[in-house]
Design a protein around this motif. Structure first.
Motif, mmCIF file in Angstrom:
data_model
loop_
_atom_site.group_PDB
_atom_site.id
_atom_site.type_symbol
_atom_site.label_atom_id
_atom_site.label_comp_id
_atom_site.label_asym_id
_atom_site.label_seq_id
_atom_site.Cartn_x
_atom_site.Cartn_y
_atom_site.Cartn_z
ATOM 1 N N HIS A 117 0.856 -1.189 0.000
ATOM 2 C CA HIS A 117 0.000 0.000 0.000
ATOM 3 C C HIS A 117 0.889 1.236 0.000
ATOM 4 N N SER A 118 0.247 2.409 -0.100
ATOM 5 C CA SER A 118 1.011 3.648 0.009
ATOM 6 C C SER A 118 1.346 3.893 1.484
ATOM 7 N N TYR A 119 2.289 4.792 1.743
ATOM 8 C CA TYR A 119 2.650 5.123 3.115
ATOM 9 C C TYR A 119 1.435 5.676 3.856
ATOM 10 N N GLY A 120 0.664 6.546 3.170
ATOM 11 C CA GLY A 120 -0.507 7.154 3.800
ATOM 12 C C GLY A 120 -1.510 6.104 4.255
ATOM 13 N N ASP A 121 -1.765 5.118 3.385
ATOM 14 C CA ASP A 121 -2.743 4.079 3.720
ATOM 15 C C ASP A 121 -2.292 3.244 4.916
ATOM 16 N N THR A 122 -1.008 2.840 4.904
ATOM 17 C CA THR A 122 -0.530 1.992 6.010
ATOM 18 C C THR A 122 -0.521 2.788 7.316
ATOM 19 N N THR A 123 -0.174 4.084 7.234
ATOM 20 C CA THR A 123 -0.160 4.914 8.445
ATOM 21 C C THR A 123 -1.563 5.035 9.030
ATOM 22 N N ARG A 124 -2.536 5.261 8.140
ATOM 23 C CA ARG A 124 -3.927 5.361 8.615
ATOM 24 C C ARG A 124 -4.374 4.058 9.270
ATOM 25 N N GLU A 125 -4.023 2.918 8.646
ATOM 26 C CA GLU A 125 -4.420 1.622 9.209
ATOM 27 C C GLU A 125 -3.781 1.404 10.581
ATOM 28 N N LEU A 126 -2.504 1.766 10.695
ATOM 29 C CA LEU A 126 -1.800 1.573 11.966
ATOM 30 C C LEU A 126 -2.438 2.446 13.058
ATOM 31 N N SER A 127 -2.757 3.705 12.705
ATOM 32 C CA SER A 127 -3.381 4.594 13.694
ATOM 33 C C SER A 127 -4.750 4.058 14.109
ATOM 34 N N ARG A 128 -5.479 3.521 13.128
ATOM 35 C CA ARG A 128 -6.809 2.991 13.412
ATOM 36 C C ARG A 128 -6.693 1.786 14.378
ATOM 37 N N LEU A 129 -5.706 0.916 14.117
ATOM 38 C CA LEU A 129 -5.501 -0.261 14.979
ATOM 39 C C LEU A 129 -5.108 0.164 16.391
ATOM 40 N N GLU A 130 -4.205 1.171 16.466
ATOM 41 C CA GLU A 130 -3.793 1.656 17.789
ATOM 42 C C GLU A 130 -4.991 2.200 18.545
ATOM 43 N N GLY A 131 -5.861 2.910 17.803
ATOM 44 C CA GLY A 131 -7.054 3.484 18.417
ATOM 45 C C GLY A 131 -8.023 2.410 18.906
ATOM 46 N N ALA A 132 -8.050 1.282 18.172
ATOM 47 C CA ALA A 132 -8.963 0.203 18.550
ATOM 48 C C ALA A 132 -8.485 -0.494 19.819
ATOM 49 N N VAL A 133 -7.151 -0.646 19.947
ATOM 50 C CA VAL A 133 -6.624 -1.353 21.117
ATOM 51 C C VAL A 133 -6.496 -0.417 22.329
ATOM 52 N N TYR A 134 -6.168 0.860 22.066
ATOM 53 C CA TYR A 134 -6.055 1.846 23.146
ATOM 54 C C TYR A 134 -7.039 2.991 22.891
ATOM 55 N N PRO A 135 -8.330 2.752 23.133
ATOM 56 C CA PRO A 135 -9.302 3.790 22.810
ATOM 57 C C PRO A 135 -9.113 5.032 23.685
#
Ligand code: CA
Length: 378
Positions: free
Chosen positions: A360-378
């Motif tokens: 994926h692009s850097y932007g897409d992977t960064t968004r996914e990583l932030s989303r995952l972090e948000g899901a585990v540490y709301p």
């Protein structure tokens, strides 16, 4: 058959601040758990799981069912705890259990800790790792050598406590006089080769405590990058089994290790036997192809990103392609490592979705990583 000696050692290693491993060494029950998660959650997970196994009342169930039930109960406890405590959300642990009953040793297993059997000086790995790289090796897409340095080698595909139920590998081995079993966390096996483990065990088996200490010392001498736990137990005399049964058991065990050693595809240059002009054309075509591939490669490597995990388990974004070339050349480098999100904190479906080598692009992977972090540490 009875357990005549047993010994357990655990050590933080040289690189970690905490020891997230736990063990059980209470004949006839033995276990190793290697916890994962942010903050101190890994410690909580492995300790809860080990306590659950230690405290279990062994009932009248046949050994395989009993062993699976021990592990499923440990899973329920870890999962229930993490569901109720936000600070440990998503924690998980491996669990490898051995239950000795009469002449039979039953192994139950989830994750990438391992059980080995030393029989007549031959060491056999009994369990299959539930890890991404082990799956890639089994399917022939990665060589065992490449697996050793893969950026996602710490990603496990099955863990205790991350979901409400867990699939458990279970099998039984008919024991022979003098069989020596080893349960260990990957802090040993990622640092010390099977050959070296076998040598140390053969040389030191008369003193099981000393043998355990030597294994831990060998892992530390090799760098001690992870927590190291070893549980050893030795069996003595009982009714002999038939030769046929022994052969079958050993065959089963050997098949496991052979399957693990599927050789990787190797690119080979073959000699051309054609005419000179045909050879010249082929060389020209190959050169053009090579130039095109290099051009495409440079472009792809600089723009492609994928999600993986660092050796300590933290989720990371890599730039490049998820491949290693011969000679330890990596086609990727980490460009962002999550401060607190560990691969083991993701659900199985999340791990399948994000650790699939898709680019994926850097932007897409960064968004996914932030989303995952948000899901585990709301
Ligand atoms: Ca570990």
């Amino acid at each position: 058959m009875s357990v005549i000696a047993s010994s357990a050692h655990t050590d933080t290693g040289r690189r970690r601040r905490r020891n997230e491993d736990a063990f059980v060494c209470e004949p006839p029950l033995f276990a190793v758990a290697d916890g994962m998660g942010g903050a101190q959650a890994g410690e909580v997970a492995s300790r809860l799981a080990a306590d659950s196994v230690r405290e279990a009342k062994l009932g009248d169930l046949p050994s395989p069912e009993q062993t699976v039930e021990l592990i499923r109960e440990a899973n329920r406890r870890v999962y229930a705890y993490s569901s109720e405590n936000a600070s440990t959300r998503g924690m998980g642990t491996t669990m490898t259990v051995a239950l000795v009953e009469g002449t039979v040793v039953t192994i139950g297993h989830v994750g990438d800790s391992r059980a080995y059997l030393l029989r007549e000086d031959q060491l056999t790995q009994l369990t299959q790792d539930h890890s991404l790289v082990a799956e890639l090796v089994r399917s022939g897409r990665l060589s065992p050598k490449e697996a050793e340095s893969h950026p996602r080698r710490s990603v496990i595909t099955r863990a205790l406590g991350t979901e409400s139920d867990v699939e458990v590998d279970v099998f039984s081995i008919r024991a022979q006089n003098g069989d020596l079993f080893l349960l260990c966390s990957d802090g040993l096996t990622s640092m010390v080769s099977d050959e070296k483990i076998a040598q140390l065990l053969v040389a030191a088996r008369a003193d099981l405590d000393g043998a355990g200490e030597k294994l831990v010392a060998a892992a530390n001498q090799a760098g001690g990058e992870d927590n190291i736990t070893v549980v050893l137990f030795e069996l003595e005399a009982g009714e002999p089994e038939t030769e046929e049964e022994t052969e079958q058991k050993l065959d089963d065990a050997k098949t496991l290790t052979e399957a693990d050693a599927v050789p990787a595809l190797k690119l080979a240059m073959q000699n051309s036997h054609g005419h000179r002009s045909r050879r010249a054309t082929l060389i020209a075509l190959a050169l053009a192809f090579f130039v095109a591939i290099v051009g495409l490669g440079v472009f792809t490597v600089s723009t492609a990103h994928f999600i993986g995990a660092e050796p300590d388990g933290r989720v990371a974004i890599y730039q490049g392609l998820p491949f290693d070339l011969p000679g330890d050349v990596h086609l990727y480098r980490p460009v962002r490592v999550s401060a607190r999100l560990y691969a083991a904190q993701l659900t199985l479906s999340e791990r399948r979705r994000f650790f699939n080598n898709d680019l994926h692009s850097y932007g897409d992977t960064t968004r996914e990583l932030s989303r995952l972090e948000g899901a585990v540490y709301p």
